[in-house]
Design a protein around this motif. Sequence first.
Motif, short mmCIF file in Angstrom:
data_model
loop_
_atom_site.label_atom_id
_atom_site.label_comp_id
_atom_site.label_asym_id
_atom_site.label_seq_id
_atom_site.Cartn_x
_atom_site.Cartn_y
_atom_site.Cartn_z
N MET A 16 0.83 -1.21 0.00
CA MET A 16 0.00 0.00 0.00
C MET A 16 0.86 1.25 0.00
SD MET A 16 -2.84 -1.41 2.72
CE MET A 16 -4.03 -0.08 2.64
N ALA A 17 1.98 1.22 0.73
CA ALA A 17 2.87 2.38 0.75
C ALA A 17 3.50 2.61 -0.62
CB ALA A 17 3.95 2.18 1.81
N LEU A 18 3.87 1.52 -1.30
CA LEU A 18 4.50 1.64 -2.62
C LEU A 18 3.51 2.08 -3.69
CD1 LEU A 18 6.67 -1.57 -2.37
CD2 LEU A 18 7.59 0.72 -2.76
N LEU A 19 2.26 1.66 -3.55
CA LEU A 19 1.26 1.99 -4.57
C LEU A 19 0.65 3.37 -4.36
CD1 LEU A 19 -0.54 -1.48 -4.75
CD2 LEU A 19 0.73 -0.39 -6.60
N THR A 20 0.57 3.83 -3.12
CA THR A 20 -0.05 5.12 -2.82
C THR A 20 0.76 6.26 -3.44
OG1 THR A 20 -0.98 4.31 -0.74
CG2 THR A 20 -0.76 6.69 -0.98
N GLY A 21 0.09 7.07 -4.21
CA GLY A 21 0.73 8.24 -4.81
C GLY A 21 1.48 7.96 -6.09
N TYR A 22 1.49 6.70 -6.56
CA TYR A 22 2.17 6.38 -7.81
C TYR A 22 1.14 5.99 -8.85
CZ TYR A 22 5.27 4.23 -11.21
OH TYR A 22 5.94 3.92 -12.36
N ASP A 23 1.10 6.72 -9.96
CA ASP A 23 0.09 6.52 -11.00
C ASP A 23 0.69 6.01 -12.30
OD1 ASP A 23 -1.72 7.58 -9.15
OD2 ASP A 23 -1.33 9.64 -9.86
N LEU A 63 -7.15 7.59 -14.32
CA LEU A 63 -6.33 8.80 -14.36
C LEU A 63 -5.57 8.92 -15.67
CD1 LEU A 63 -4.89 8.88 -10.71
CD2 LEU A 63 -6.68 10.32 -11.68
N ALA A 64 -5.05 7.80 -16.18
CA ALA A 64 -4.32 7.84 -17.45
C ALA A 64 -5.26 8.24 -18.59
CB ALA A 64 -3.69 6.49 -17.72
N TRP A 65 -6.49 7.73 -18.56
CA TRP A 65 -7.46 8.09 -19.61
C TRP A 65 -7.83 9.57 -19.54
CZ3 TRP A 65 -12.68 9.58 -19.16
CH2 TRP A 65 -13.39 9.63 -20.37
N ARG A 66 -7.99 10.09 -18.32
CA ARG A 66 -8.33 11.51 -18.17
C ARG A 66 -7.20 12.40 -18.66
NH1 ARG A 66 -11.11 12.05 -12.14
NH2 ARG A 66 -13.12 11.08 -12.67
N ARG A 67 -5.96 12.01 -18.38
CA ARG A 67 -4.82 12.84 -18.78
C ARG A 67 -4.38 12.57 -20.21
NH1 ARG A 67 -2.45 10.84 -13.75
NH2 ARG A 67 -1.13 9.55 -15.09
N ARG A 68 -5.01 11.56 -20.84
CA ARG A 68 -4.57 11.12 -22.16
C ARG A 68 -3.09 10.74 -22.12
NH1 ARG A 68 -9.36 11.63 -22.20
NH2 ARG A 68 -10.68 12.45 -23.88
N ASP A 69 -2.71 10.07 -21.04
CA ASP A 69 -1.31 9.71 -20.81
C ASP A 69 -1.08 8.28 -21.31
OD1 ASP A 69 1.24 9.25 -19.93
OD2 ASP A 69 0.91 9.97 -17.88
N ARG A 70 -0.67 8.19 -22.58
CA ARG A 70 -0.42 6.87 -23.16
C ARG A 70 0.78 6.18 -22.50
NH1 ARG A 70 -0.29 6.57 -29.56
NH2 ARG A 70 -2.41 7.34 -29.11
N GLY A 71 1.75 6.95 -22.05
CA GLY A 71 2.92 6.38 -21.40
C GLY A 71 2.56 5.64 -20.12
#
Length: 647
Positions: A251-258, A302-310
């Motif tokens: 949970m610590a590693l996943l929190t805040g990483y998108d 979040l990736a879809w909203r930002r259009r972040d293909r990476g």
Amino acid sequence: MFHFTPRAKIQQLFARMTRAERAVLVLLCIFSVKFLFSTAAQFLPVLQAVDALGSGRNPVDIWLLLLCCTALLGTFCLYRRAWRAVGARMTRFDGVLLAVCCLLNAAFYLHAMLGRQSLYLWDNATYYNLQVRLESNFADGVFMGVGSTIYKTWFNDYAPFVINILLEPFFMFTARTANTFAILCAVLFPSLVYFGALMLLMVLRRQLKLRAPRIFTAVGMAFVLLLPLLHVALYRGMPDVLGVAFAFMLMALLTGYDFDRPALGRLVSITTFTGLLMLTRRSYMFTVVTLFLFYGIRVLVLAWRRRDRGALVRFVQFAVASLLCVGLPLAPMFWRIIRADYSDRYATYQTGGFLSELNNQRIYLGGFLLVVLLIGILYGLYKNKLRFLTVLSAAGGIFTILMVTRVQNMDDHQSLAVAPFYLLGCFLCAAAVADLPRRWLRVVPAVALSGMCMLNFGACSFLLPVLFPAEVYSGLYFYLDSEREDMAQIQQVNDWLRANCTGENSAYMICHGSVYSPDVFRAAALPDESIRTILPYGAVNPGNDAFPKEIFTAQVVLTCTPFDPNNHTEKINAAFLENQETYHPFEVAATFDMGNGYTITAYRRVQAPTVEELDTYRRWLAEEDAQFPYNFSAVWDSLETQFANPS
């Protein structure tokens, strides 16, 4: 143009490794060479004498010690990598808080466990037996040790790979008793839980920028230290709580990483902790599914909203790599769990289902903690930054319970699969307190919450008096399943069995209750297990245990008065007594007054078994036979053929 060759990539990775990580790599290489040599010795007998060097308890198995120390050093490196990946910074206050939690935990368990006269039975003894088996398997050579460990990890419900290997460097230098095993687990593993919780709290307080981060951290650690659910199973010798430590790290590693940026160290740590969590116990697989389902949905949205293909590409790459690194090696374990119908095998334990289990969880938590969770969830829904964590805490906990109840019910140790979600909700409540506008408004609720946690834990552990109605406290009270005052009488029964029974499975005990069962006598002198060859475990679960042939083949059959029942054992005992009254196939060989109102009676067979005896059991157990014919009719038909055609 520069071509990045695999060799250059390996050199680059090696250059980034710390000295401790390089030491782990060297130790693994040494152990791998030994394993290959041990494998060759299985086919070339001339090498077996050389292969035996360093193996066995003389005083310890050198190769098992090497493997376990490598695992410990590797775990240290993994935690350090995860620490750097999240950018955590421990203040002096954090260090003192962590040390206080570890010391208080050690003091409680040393006070509770040292000198107590007890037996570790059922699930409580499973991990201890795996620990002893780990040593005996490696005593037969590294090939057998590694092979048996992998086999049990793939095909057993309890995986010896994580808990037993991490504990072995300490356990092998003790008297190897069951109580020693329980004390080591209780002192060592909660320290990893507190470290993981502290790391998650650091990530959260940095993300939330609270007015009083110290209050948030202190109250959060108080919830972890004093949550009865985390301690009840450990108090009885079951170290499942280690999985909570790995869940906190995830949970610590996943929190805040998108997945919005490359982060190789973080992703490697996530994958490794995922594997460790799944290998701790089967029920934690549902925790893993819940965590990645909710975090995965969040990343994709979040990736879809930002259009972040990476971010999408990195997420897919991580998923594929995780399946290859974790899913592929553990594929036999997954396949076995998917195919196994635990709800059928353990049908007699499946009571109530999902809604009933929700009520059980309400009792496990108690009124006080339910109010804490409600406050945390309401505050989390109010704060925009906390809404995902709120959904993860509430919906994730319910979803995990739903998945587990599709397979089996949840006792306190299975409920540890949900504990990380409960504590996340408690952390949200701590955040609500730490973000109040005035100092006194923060201090007063923080002291009150910590005080209530102490009263809750104290009442459940019988350290403090009960001051509030029972519904306020957690329904999990610390007790020992088998605290005994009849150890001398148990030893007397075992001595009689050794003197009067010869051969494997030459005695059988019908009663299988909470006071007396075969396991009580089989575990009475651990680590001495010699009685196990005489007295088998017995049949207690009609969906999982076949009808005991030993009633007909054993020299001696034992039962108790009054009868201590469990599931269908009372029917077996009634059929046995009816046969004794009608056909007299046994004579009373000995009786033992156990000093607590129970009497153990040993019956010695004096007549050959008959079909008429068998028919009595068919009649009494017709209901179980209709549900599980493979465990009853199949056995009876085979026995009937033997009785009709004696050799």
